[in-house]
Design a protein around this motif. Structure first.
Motif, PDB file in Angstrom:
ATOM      1  N   GLY A   1       5.056   1.607  33.745  1.00  0.00           N
ATOM      2  CA  GLY A   1       5.188   0.239  33.273  1.00  0.00           C
ATOM      3  C   GLY A   1       6.630  -0.230  33.199  1.00  0.00           C
ATOM      4  O   GLY A   1       6.910  -1.425  33.346  1.00  0.00           O
ATOM      5  N   ARG A   2       7.568   0.713  32.971  1.00  0.00           N
ATOM      6  CA  ARG A   2       8.986   0.364  32.933  1.00  0.00           C
ATOM      7  C   ARG A   2       9.610   0.343  34.325  1.00  0.00           C
ATOM      8  O   ARG A   2      10.783  -0.004  34.481  1.00  0.00           O
ATOM      9  CB  ARG A   2       9.759   1.383  32.082  1.00  0.00           C
ATOM     10  N   GLY A   3       8.844   0.764  35.305  1.00  0.00           N
ATOM     11  CA  GLY A   3       9.387   0.840  36.657  1.00  0.00           C
ATOM     12  C   GLY A   3      10.200   2.090  36.901  1.00  0.00           C
ATOM     13  O   GLY A   3      10.971   2.152  37.865  1.00  0.00           O
ATOM     14  N   ASP A   4      10.016   3.119  36.046  1.00  0.00           N
ATOM     15  CA  ASP A   4      10.737   4.376  36.200  1.00  0.00           C
ATOM     16  C   ASP A   4       9.971   5.325  37.122  1.00  0.00           C
ATOM     17  O   ASP A   4       8.801   5.109  37.449  1.00  0.00           O
ATOM     18  CB  ASP A   4      10.946   5.034  34.837  1.00  0.00           C
ATOM     19  N   ARG A   5      10.632   6.394  37.491  1.00  0.00           N
ATOM     20  CA  ARG A   5      10.047   7.372  38.412  1.00  0.00           C
ATOM     21  C   ARG A   5       9.144   8.353  37.672  1.00  0.00           C
ATOM     22  O   ARG A   5       9.404   8.714  36.513  1.00  0.00           O
ATOM     23  CB  ARG A   5      11.154   8.152  39.120  1.00  0.00           C
ATOM     24  N   VAL A   6       8.103   8.798  38.359  1.00  0.00           N
ATOM     25  CA  VAL A   6       7.224   9.859  37.858  1.00  0.00           C
ATOM     26  C   VAL A   6       7.107  10.907  38.951  1.00  0.00           C
ATOM     27  O   VAL A   6       6.831  10.578  40.113  1.00  0.00           O
ATOM     28  CB  VAL A   6       5.824   9.335  37.478  1.00  0.00           C
ATOM     29  N   VAL A   7       7.340  12.166  38.576  1.00  0.00           N
ATOM     30  CA  VAL A   7       7.232  13.281  39.524  1.00  0.00           C
ATOM     31  C   VAL A   7       6.227  14.285  38.958  1.00  0.00           C
ATOM     32  O   VAL A   7       6.274  14.625  37.769  1.00  0.00           O
ATOM     33  CB  VAL A   7       8.586  13.985  39.740  1.00  0.00           C
ATOM     34  N   TRP A   8       5.343  14.771  39.803  1.00  0.00           N
ATOM     35  CA  TRP A   8       4.323  15.738  39.415  1.00  0.00           C
ATOM     36  C   TRP A   8       4.672  17.094  40.025  1.00  0.00           C
ATOM     37  O   TRP A   8       5.033  17.177  41.204  1.00  0.00           O
ATOM     38  CB  TRP A   8       2.950  15.294  39.921  1.00  0.00           C
ATOM     39  N   VAL A   9       4.556  18.141  39.220  1.00  0.00           N
ATOM     40  CA  VAL A   9       4.857  19.493  39.692  1.00  0.00           C
ATOM     41  C   VAL A   9       3.697  20.402  39.294  1.00  0.00           C
ATOM     42  O   VAL A   9       3.260  20.403  38.140  1.00  0.00           O
ATOM     43  CB  VAL A   9       6.169  20.027  39.089  1.00  0.00           C
ATOM     44  N   LEU A  10       3.197  21.179  40.247  1.00  0.00           N
ATOM     45  CA  LEU A  10       2.089  22.107  40.000  1.00  0.00           C
ATOM     46  C   LEU A  10       2.529  23.527  40.316  1.00  0.00           C
ATOM     47  O   LEU A  10       3.263  23.763  41.279  1.00  0.00           O
ATOM     48  CB  LEU A  10       0.880  21.743  40.868  1.00  0.00           C
ATOM     49  N   HIS A  11       2.058  24.476  39.499  1.00  0.00           N
ATOM     50  CA  HIS A  11       2.408  25.880  39.705  1.00  0.00           C
ATOM     51  C   HIS A  11       1.401  26.544  40.634  1.00  0.00           C
ATOM     52  O   HIS A  11       0.185  26.370  40.491  1.00  0.00           O
ATOM     53  CB  HIS A  11       2.434  26.622  38.370  1.00  0.00           C
ATOM     54  N   THR A  12       1.918  27.322  41.588  1.00  0.00           N
ATOM     55  CA  THR A  12       1.042  28.024  42.526  1.00  0.00           C
ATOM     56  C   THR A  12       1.414  29.493  42.603  1.00  0.00           C
ATOM     57  O   THR A  12       2.576  29.872  42.445  1.00  0.00           O
ATOM     58  CB  THR A  12       1.142  27.426  43.947  1.00  0.00           C
ATOM     59  N   GLU A  13       0.392  30.312  42.817  1.00  0.00           N
ATOM     60  CA  GLU A  13       0.571  31.748  43.048  1.00  0.00           C
ATOM     61  C   GLU A  13      -0.269  32.125  44.264  1.00  0.00           C
ATOM     62  O   GLU A  13      -1.336  32.725  44.151  1.00  0.00           O
ATOM     63  CB  GLU A  13       0.153  32.548  41.818  1.00  0.00           C
ATOM     64  N   PRO A  14       0.194  31.747  45.460  1.00  0.00           N
ATOM     65  CA  PRO A  14      -0.608  31.963  46.662  1.00  0.00           C
ATOM     66  C   PRO A  14      -0.957  33.438  46.882  1.00  0.00           C
ATOM     67  O   PRO A  14      -0.138  34.326  46.662  1.00  0.00           O
ATOM     68  CB  PRO A  14       0.303  31.446  47.786  1.00  0.00           C
TER      69      PRO A  14
END
Length: 201
Positions: free
Chosen positions: A46-59
């Protein structure tokens, strides 16, 4: 913080379905942590700021963090929208082995808020590393969650109730308190979701 970097970003760390598959999640500090995370996401968007998503993986491990099992995706109710990067990592810090630092720098981001799972592990490690990189870090403490930690040397595979009954087990409320003490005034500002949403832009 570099005064020329005035942008803001929210980094959502490991808020993924993997944790929902674990028995220990029943004893987490907030099984419904997706709700406060979602409030923060809406606020930053809503503020126009950035959002980054990070997921943990153990292939290749066969665990709930192995992408082949299908649980390495955001928790129900959470999902990136167009333009929001979805990064994967194999280390505790969201900066390690990912493009996170490059993305933030390219956007001119100098202030980063961290939320997600687990409070003392990937969220705290990401917060510490961001501070070391010169970013002004905030931990949204009630938009994080964690699980009980067994004492070192505990027998593997114990039932959850036995873990909880063990006086050596570190319980979530104590883990979160330790993280608040460790980060506050050193590596980050620790704030609640309501405090962040109520701040003046």
């Amino acid at each position: 913080m570099n005064p020329t970097l005035t942008g803001r970003a929210l980094v959502v760390v490991d808020a993924q379905r993997s944790f929902l598959q674990r028995q220990s999640w029943q004893a987490s500090s907030d099984p419904e942590v997706a709700e406060p995370i979602g409030r923060l996401v809406d606020h930053f968007r809503g503020r126009g700021d950035r959002v980054v998503w990070v997921l943990h993986t153990e292939p290749g491990t066969g665990t709930v963090f192995d992408p082949e099992r299908g649980f390495v995706e955001p928790m129900p109710g959470l999902s990136p929208v167009d333009g929001e990067p979805l990064l994967t990592k194999t280390a505790h810090s969201a900066f390690t082995g990912t493009d996170l630092q490059r993305l933030l720098t390219g956007w001119g981001v100098g202030e980063v808020t961290v939320c997600g799972v687990r409070t003392e592990q990937c969220c705290e490690t990401t917060t510490r590393m961001g501070s070391e990189l010169g970013l002004a870090m905030t931990l949204a403490v009630d938009a994080t969650a964690t699980e009980p930690i067994e004492a070192p040397g505990s027998a593997p595979g114990r039932p959850l109730q036995e873990i909880l009954d063990d006086p050596r087990t570190l319980l979530p409320r104590d883990i979160i308190t330790r993280t608040v003490y460790a980060l506050s005034g050193r590596f980050a500002t620790v704030r609640t979701v309501d405090e962040i949403i109520g701040e003046k832009s």
